[in-house]
Enzyme design. Structure first.
Site, PDB file in Angstrom:
ATOM      1  N   LYS A  40       0.831  -0.983  -0.052  1.00 11.51           N
ATOM      2  CA  LYS A  40       0.037   0.170  -0.009  1.00 11.51           C
ATOM      3  C   LYS A  40       0.916   1.187   0.000  1.00 11.51           C
ATOM      4  CE  LYS A  40      -0.144  -0.395   4.956  1.00 11.51           C
ATOM      5  NZ  LYS A  40      -1.150  -0.758   6.149  1.00 11.51           N
ATOM      6  N   TYR A 263      13.194  31.615   5.917  1.00  9.63           N
ATOM      7  CA  TYR A 263      12.081  32.364   6.675  1.00  9.63           C
ATOM      8  C   TYR A 263      12.162  32.522   7.894  1.00  9.63           C
ATOM      9  CZ  TYR A 263       9.578  30.555   2.480  1.00  9.63           C
ATOM     10  OH  TYR A 263       9.177  30.458   1.130  1.00  9.63           O
TER      11      TYR A 263
HETATM   12  C1  LIG Z   1      -0.459  -1.664   6.867  1.00 12.46           C
HETATM   13  C2  LIG Z   1      -0.985  -2.786   7.415  1.00 12.46           C
HETATM   14  C3  LIG Z   1       0.019  -3.969   7.654  1.00 12.46           C
HETATM   15  C4  LIG Z   1       1.315  -3.818   7.289  1.00 12.46           C
HETATM   16  O1  LIG Z   1       1.835  -3.239   8.553  1.00 12.46           O
HETATM   17  P1  LIG Z   1       3.492  -3.124   8.742  1.00 12.46           P
HETATM   18  O2  LIG Z   1       3.744  -2.315  10.045  1.00 12.46           O
HETATM   19  O3  LIG Z   1       4.095  -2.201   7.562  1.00 12.46           O
HETATM   20  O4  LIG Z   1       4.095  -4.498   8.645  1.00 12.46           O
HETATM   21  C5  LIG Z   1      -0.495  -5.281   7.959  1.00 12.46           C
HETATM   22  N1  LIG Z   1      -2.066  -5.325   8.110  1.00 12.46           N
HETATM   23  C6  LIG Z   1      -2.890  -4.551   7.903  1.00 12.46           C
HETATM   24  C7  LIG Z   1      -4.089  -4.451   8.139  1.00 12.46           C
HETATM   25  C8  LIG Z   1      -2.484  -3.093   7.562  1.00 12.46           C
HETATM   26  O5  LIG Z   1      -3.291  -1.932   7.497  1.00 12.46           O
END
Ligand SMILES: *Cc1c(COP(=O)(O)O)cnc(C)c1O
Length: 384
Positions: A40, A263
């Site tokens: 993701k 700034y």
């Molecule tokens: C993002 C996510 C993961 C992965 O998380 P990490 O901490 O990057 O391993 C796993 N399960 C769900 C439901 C998530 O939303």
């Protein structure tokens, strides 16, 4: 425009390190536990489309994303990879799930019925994983008997492939996590007794997958560790950071003691100084609150960031790097070797977590893919 790099601020993505990390994860869990590799947020900044193949070739069983559009982006390029959406997809959009053979998270009988009907009308059998809330209080069936009977009804729908059930840890403490795990297994066992069995029962993300071998069940959902981002305490797996964030010195000038920079002049020179201007800023995804805390590495030496970090540029103090020249390479963050700050160090200084540091990396910054120490692809989102 494929192989030209028209910007000097870049994110290098080391595909060999992704392959290495995937192999380490596979070795850690053995052959009987499935890996749903989380890609993701554009593959944690790496560019989901250009790392998916490496991830699948090196031991992943599934690609997991948060949203429908992330799933569709992958599906356009990869017709056959199993893709799993961990987030909620609204009723009106479920048709896309069915048409594109995407595995969807559900936590209501209503959505199960919609998917079942859509399956019938499209001549398909949609695959779902049931989300069961064991205390995180984000998404999922509430932990109660009524939910169990709803899930039983979902199982009875003929045109639905109920492949998995899962939950998510809050990671508050070992005790709280074990409570969540026990709640999860109690529900899974009740369902099992009613004839509802799942191919994949899963509850571990990266941290839990590393720290709780006893909770891995049939599948883990690692994200961070694929990219070499891990908590300090876990010593049972060696990983390599995948991303290096780089730029170049564009301009060097001398300023006098007392002059301010950027700034509001929040930094003023305490001595006559040599200042370098570097073309990266918070619009590239670098945390703006690194001012006065962060440094970059130039010619193997630390150059502290001075003054407010601008949207597109920032200034560094080069006074103690006598041989610094315009055009020099800048390591904004690296893997921690040669004095570089790694993502872990950046996240601590910026008061956030490692995942946020990398998923902030913006589309303006080209991704350069490295394999066998060679550039195999240049991706400029603005030009491709
Ligand atoms: C993002 C996510 C993961 C992965 O998380 P990490 O901490 O990057 O391993 C796993 N399960 C769900 C439901 C998530 O939303």
């Amino acid at each position: 425009m494929n192989d030209i790099v028209l910007r000097d601020t870049i994110v290098e993505v080391n595909l060999d390190n992704i392959a290495y990390n995937m192999k380490q994860i596979r070795k850690m869990v053995g052959d009987n536990i499935a890996i749903s590799a989380v890609v993701k947020a554009n593959g944690y900044g790496c560019g989901a489309l250009d790392i998916a193949h490496t991830i699948m070739e090196n031991g992943a069983d599934y690609l997991a994303v948060a949203t429908l559009t992330e799933a569709l982006e992958l599906r356009r390029k990869f017709r056959d990879y199993p893709i799993f959406i961990m987030g909620y997809t609204p009723d009106e959009q479920l048709e896309y799930i069915v048409k594109n053979n995407i595995t969807q998270t559900i936590f209501s009988l209503r959505q199960a019925r919609i998917l079942n009907e859509l399956g019938i009308s499209h001549g398909k059998k949609p695959t779902v994983h049931i989300k069961y809330d064991t205390g995180f209080n984000r998404l999922g069936f509430i932990d109660c008997d009524e939910s169990i009977s709803e899930i039983e009804k979902i199982f009875k729908l003929d045109n639905l492939n109920v492949e998995g059930i899962y939950s998510h840890f809050a990671l508050e403490s070992v005790e709280e996590d074990s409570k969540q795990y026990n709640n999860f297994m109690a529900a899974v066992n009740k369902l099992d007794l009613k004839g509802c069995n799942f191919k994949y029962r899963h509850i571990c993300d990266s941290i839990a997958g590393v720290d709780y071998p006893q909770y891995r069940l049939d599948m883990i959902r690692p994200g961070a560790i694929i990219y070499g981002l891990k908590s300090y305490d876990a010593e049972n797996i060696r990983l390599k950071q995948v991303i290096t964030f780089k730029s170049k010195v564009y301009f060097i000038k001398n300023i006098s003691r007392g002059e301010g920079i950027s700034y509001n002049y929040l930094w003023r020179a305490e001595r006559d100084s040599v200042i370098g201007t570097i073309p990266f800023g918070y619009a590239d995804g670098y945390p703006r609150n690194m001012r006065d805390k962060g440094y970059v590495v130039i010619r193997g030496k630390k150059a502290p960031i001075v003054g407010v970090i601008c949207m597109d540029q920032c200034m560094v103090d080069l006074t103690d790097i006598e041989d610094a020249k315009e055009g020099d390479e800048v390591i904004i963050y690296g893997d921690g070797t040669n004095g570089t700050l790694d993502v872990q160090a950046i996240s601590e200084l910026a008061d956030t977590n490692k995942n946020e540091v990398v998923c902030r990396l913006s589309r303006r910054t080209p991704r350069i893919y490295i394999k066998d120490n060679k550039i195999v692809k240049v991706l400029d989102y603005l030009l491709d």
